[in-house]
Design a protein around this motif. Structure first.
Motif, PDB file in Angstrom:
ATOM      1  N   GLY A   8     -26.004  -5.533 -38.244  1.00 21.55           N
ATOM      2  CA  GLY A   8     -24.380  -6.107 -38.369  1.00 21.55           C
ATOM      3  C   GLY A   8     -23.384  -6.149 -37.695  1.00 21.55           C
ATOM      4  N   THR A   9     -24.094  -4.967 -37.004  1.00 20.06           N
ATOM      5  CA  THR A   9     -22.734  -4.340 -36.065  1.00 20.06           C
ATOM      6  C   THR A   9     -23.645  -5.096 -34.645  1.00 20.06           C
ATOM      7  OG1 THR A   9     -22.182  -2.594 -36.264  1.00 20.06           O
ATOM      8  CG2 THR A   9     -21.511  -2.922 -34.575  1.00 20.06           C
ATOM      9  N   LYS A  10     -24.444  -5.682 -34.713  1.00 18.41           N
ATOM     10  CA  LYS A  10     -24.743  -7.003 -33.475  1.00 18.41           C
ATOM     11  C   LYS A  10     -23.989  -8.826 -33.831  1.00 18.41           C
ATOM     12  CE  LYS A  10     -26.060  -5.870 -29.988  1.00 18.41           C
ATOM     13  NZ  LYS A  10     -25.773  -4.860 -28.648  1.00 18.41           N
ATOM     14  N   HIS A  11     -24.325  -8.588 -35.042  1.00 22.86           N
ATOM     15  CA  HIS A  11     -23.801  -9.532 -35.794  1.00 22.86           C
ATOM     16  C   HIS A  11     -22.272 -10.046 -35.360  1.00 22.86           C
ATOM     17  CE1 HIS A  11     -28.090 -10.279 -36.676  1.00 22.86           C
ATOM     18  NE2 HIS A  11     -27.685 -11.439 -37.220  1.00 22.86           N
ATOM     19  N   HIS A  12     -21.599  -9.006 -35.700  1.00 26.10           N
ATOM     20  CA  HIS A  12     -20.357  -9.152 -35.656  1.00 26.10           C
ATOM     21  C   HIS A  12     -19.517  -9.003 -34.156  1.00 26.10           C
ATOM     22  CE1 HIS A  12     -16.334  -6.785 -35.327  1.00 26.10           C
ATOM     23  NE2 HIS A  12     -16.523  -7.014 -36.409  1.00 26.10           N
ATOM     24  N   ASP A  13     -20.193  -8.537 -33.037  1.00 26.60           N
ATOM     25  CA  ASP A  13     -19.650  -8.304 -31.201  1.00 26.60           C
ATOM     26  C   ASP A  13     -19.953  -9.345 -31.001  1.00 26.60           C
ATOM     27  OD1 ASP A  13     -19.464  -5.097 -31.856  1.00 26.60           O
ATOM     28  OD2 ASP A  13     -21.431  -4.831 -31.160  1.00 26.60           O
ATOM     29  N   ARG A  14     -21.219 -10.525 -31.905  1.00 26.81           N
ATOM     30  CA  ARG A  14     -20.891 -11.679 -31.596  1.00 26.81           C
ATOM     31  C   ARG A  14     -20.609 -13.100 -31.708  1.00 26.81           C
ATOM     32  NH1 ARG A  14     -26.021 -13.605 -28.553  1.00 26.81           N
ATOM     33  NH2 ARG A  14     -25.586 -15.163 -29.828  1.00 26.81           N
ATOM     34  N   LYS A  15     -19.500 -12.258 -33.189  1.00 27.80           N
ATOM     35  CA  LYS A  15     -18.630 -12.920 -33.187  1.00 27.80           C
ATOM     36  C   LYS A  15     -18.710 -13.949 -34.293  1.00 27.80           C
ATOM     37  CE  LYS A  15     -15.218 -12.108 -30.129  1.00 27.80           C
ATOM     38  NZ  LYS A  15     -15.530 -10.679 -30.347  1.00 27.80           N
ATOM     39  N   ILE A  16     -20.379 -13.269 -35.067  1.00 31.01           N
ATOM     40  CA  ILE A  16     -20.688 -14.591 -36.551  1.00 31.01           C
ATOM     41  C   ILE A  16     -19.886 -14.403 -37.708  1.00 31.01           C
ATOM     42  CG2 ILE A  16     -23.081 -15.511 -37.710  1.00 31.01           C
ATOM     43  CD1 ILE A  16     -24.343 -14.521 -34.526  1.00 31.01           C
ATOM     44  N   PRO A  17     -19.686 -15.259 -38.188  1.00 33.58           N
ATOM     45  CA  PRO A  17     -18.655 -14.813 -38.997  1.00 33.58           C
ATOM     46  C   PRO A  17     -18.809 -15.447 -40.287  1.00 33.58           C
ATOM     47  CG  PRO A  17     -18.121 -17.101 -38.092  1.00 33.58           C
ATOM     48  CD  PRO A  17     -18.809 -16.764 -37.310  1.00 33.58           C
ATOM     49  N   LYS A  18     -19.395 -14.023 -41.262  1.00 33.78           N
ATOM     50  CA  LYS A  18     -19.422 -13.348 -42.312  1.00 33.78           C
ATOM     51  C   LYS A  18     -20.318 -14.803 -43.788  1.00 33.78           C
ATOM     52  CE  LYS A  18     -17.362  -9.269 -43.342  1.00 33.78           C
ATOM     53  NZ  LYS A  18     -17.236  -8.076 -43.546  1.00 33.78           N
ATOM     54  N   ARG A  19     -19.210 -16.199 -42.689  1.00 30.51           N
ATOM     55  CA  ARG A  19     -19.467 -17.159 -43.826  1.00 30.51           C
ATOM     56  C   ARG A  19     -20.443 -17.957 -43.793  1.00 30.51           C
ATOM     57  NH1 ARG A  19     -17.969 -21.144 -40.689  1.00 30.51           N
ATOM     58  NH2 ARG A  19     -17.177 -20.874 -38.993  1.00 30.51           N
ATOM     59  N   LEU A  20     -20.751 -17.908 -42.699  1.00 24.83           N
ATOM     60  CA  LEU A  20     -22.255 -18.455 -42.323  1.00 24.83           C
ATOM     61  C   LEU A  20     -23.494 -17.549 -43.440  1.00 24.83           C
ATOM     62  CD1 LEU A  20     -22.113 -19.085 -38.849  1.00 24.83           C
ATOM     63  CD2 LEU A  20     -21.346 -20.647 -40.789  1.00 24.83           C
ATOM     64  N   TYR A  21     -23.385 -16.667 -43.801  1.00 24.55           N
ATOM     65  CA  TYR A  21     -24.398 -16.054 -44.215  1.00 24.55           C
ATOM     66  C   TYR A  21     -24.880 -16.509 -45.830  1.00 24.55           C
ATOM     67  CZ  TYR A  21     -24.291 -11.833 -40.707  1.00 24.55           C
ATOM     68  OH  TYR A  21     -24.829 -11.124 -39.714  1.00 24.55           O
ATOM     69  N   GLY A  22     -23.969 -17.334 -46.568  1.00 15.48           N
ATOM     70  CA  GLY A  22     -25.007 -18.401 -47.044  1.00 15.48           C
ATOM     71  C   GLY A  22     -25.183 -18.825 -47.350  1.00 15.48           C
ATOM     72  N   LYS A  23     -25.146 -19.820 -45.721  1.00 13.68           N
ATOM     73  CA  LYS A  23     -26.158 -21.092 -45.349  1.00 13.68           C
ATOM     74  C   LYS A  23     -27.387 -20.156 -44.773  1.00 13.68           C
ATOM     75  CE  LYS A  23     -24.061 -24.953 -45.895  1.00 13.68           C
ATOM     76  NZ  LYS A  23     -24.054 -25.677 -47.288  1.00 13.68           N
ATOM     77  N   TRP A  24     -27.830 -18.660 -44.003  1.00 12.37           N
ATOM     78  CA  TRP A  24     -28.463 -18.415 -44.074  1.00 12.37           C
ATOM     79  C   TRP A  24     -29.780 -18.091 -45.357  1.00 12.37           C
ATOM     80  CZ3 TRP A  24     -31.827 -14.807 -44.532  1.00 12.37           C
ATOM     81  CH2 TRP A  24     -32.944 -14.364 -43.366  1.00 12.37           C
ATOM     82  N   CYS A  25     -28.475 -17.726 -46.333  1.00 15.83           N
ATOM     83  CA  CYS A  25     -30.020 -17.409 -46.732  1.00 15.83           C
ATOM     84  C   CYS A  25     -30.000 -18.580 -47.949  1.00 15.83           C
ATOM     85  CB  CYS A  25     -28.961 -16.434 -47.729  1.00 15.83           C
ATOM     86  SG  CYS A  25     -29.845 -16.338 -50.131  1.00 15.83           S
ATOM     87  N   GLU A  26     -29.253 -19.659 -47.414  1.00 21.76           N
ATOM     88  CA  GLU A  26     -30.068 -20.427 -48.706  1.00 21.76           C
ATOM     89  C   GLU A  26     -31.318 -21.196 -47.706  1.00 21.76           C
ATOM     90  OE1 GLU A  26     -26.697 -24.081 -49.167  1.00 21.76           O
ATOM     91  OE2 GLU A  26     -25.812 -21.950 -50.074  1.00 21.76           O
ATOM     92  N   SER A  27     -30.842 -21.609 -46.286  1.00 18.34           N
ATOM     93  CA  SER A  27     -31.926 -22.046 -45.213  1.00 18.34           C
ATOM     94  C   SER A  27     -33.460 -21.624 -45.559  1.00 18.34           C
ATOM     95  CB  SER A  27     -31.090 -21.907 -43.695  1.00 18.34           C
ATOM     96  OG  SER A  27     -29.817 -22.890 -44.459  1.00 18.34           O
ATOM     97  N   MET A  28     -32.839 -19.904 -45.475  1.00 22.53           N
ATOM     98  CA  MET A  28     -34.634 -19.157 -45.812  1.00 22.53           C
ATOM     99  C   MET A  28     -34.863 -19.002 -47.217  1.00 22.53           C
ATOM    100  SD  MET A  28     -36.873 -17.127 -44.065  1.00 22.53           S
ATOM    101  CE  MET A  28     -35.928 -16.618 -42.781  1.00 22.53           C
TER     102      MET A  28
END
Length: 135
Positions: A74-94
């Motif tokens: 989570g820290t690494k993804h935050h450091d890469r500035k990946i917005p939390k809002r994209l996690y829903g699409k990640w979940c749906e896609s997986m």
């Protein structure tokens, strides 16, 4: 079939499910593509496939070491500035990718287990966004 049996099938397959996942994810969420500029997608496909091990383990046996690793991710993804809002699409896609992979063996109960597991990891990753964990 349960989540552990599903994971076993994924990992024993000659197919790297991560390849199908990224095709699906980029189609469902084109706004995520800039986060992957310069990323070796073949390597990333293997990493996301291996991430399913972490997801299943954290769901089935939430060991402290796994939790710390997920916080760190989570820290690494935050450091890469990946917005939390994209996690829903990640979940749906997986979930869509896993459904395609399993075909007729995919069930509502298996989908529910994977969704719960993914959301549990997402929540732990979000702690890494807030608290900045290092290893």
């Amino acid at each position: 079939m349960n989540i552990a049996e599903s994971l076993d099938r994924v990992l024993n397959s000659k197919q790297i499910i991560g390849e199908t996942f990224y095709q699906t994810f980029f189609a469902n969420c084109p706004e995520v593509k800039p986060f992957f500029e310069g990323v070796n997608l073949q390597r990333q496909a293997v990493l996301v496939t291996m991430a399913l091990i972490v997801i299943e383990q954290y769901f089935s046996n939430p060991y402290l070491a796994t939790e710390k690793y997920v916080h760190y991710l989570g820290t690494k993804h935050h450091d890469r500035k990946i917005p939390k809002r994209l996690y829903g699409k990640w979940c749906e896609s997986m979930l869509e990718t896993l459904a395609k992979f399993h075909g007729d063996d995919w069930s509502e109960s298996l989908a529910k287990e994977w969704e719960q597991a993914i959301l549990r990891v997402r929540d732990a990753m979000f702690q890494g966004y807030e608290e900045h964990f290092t290893v």
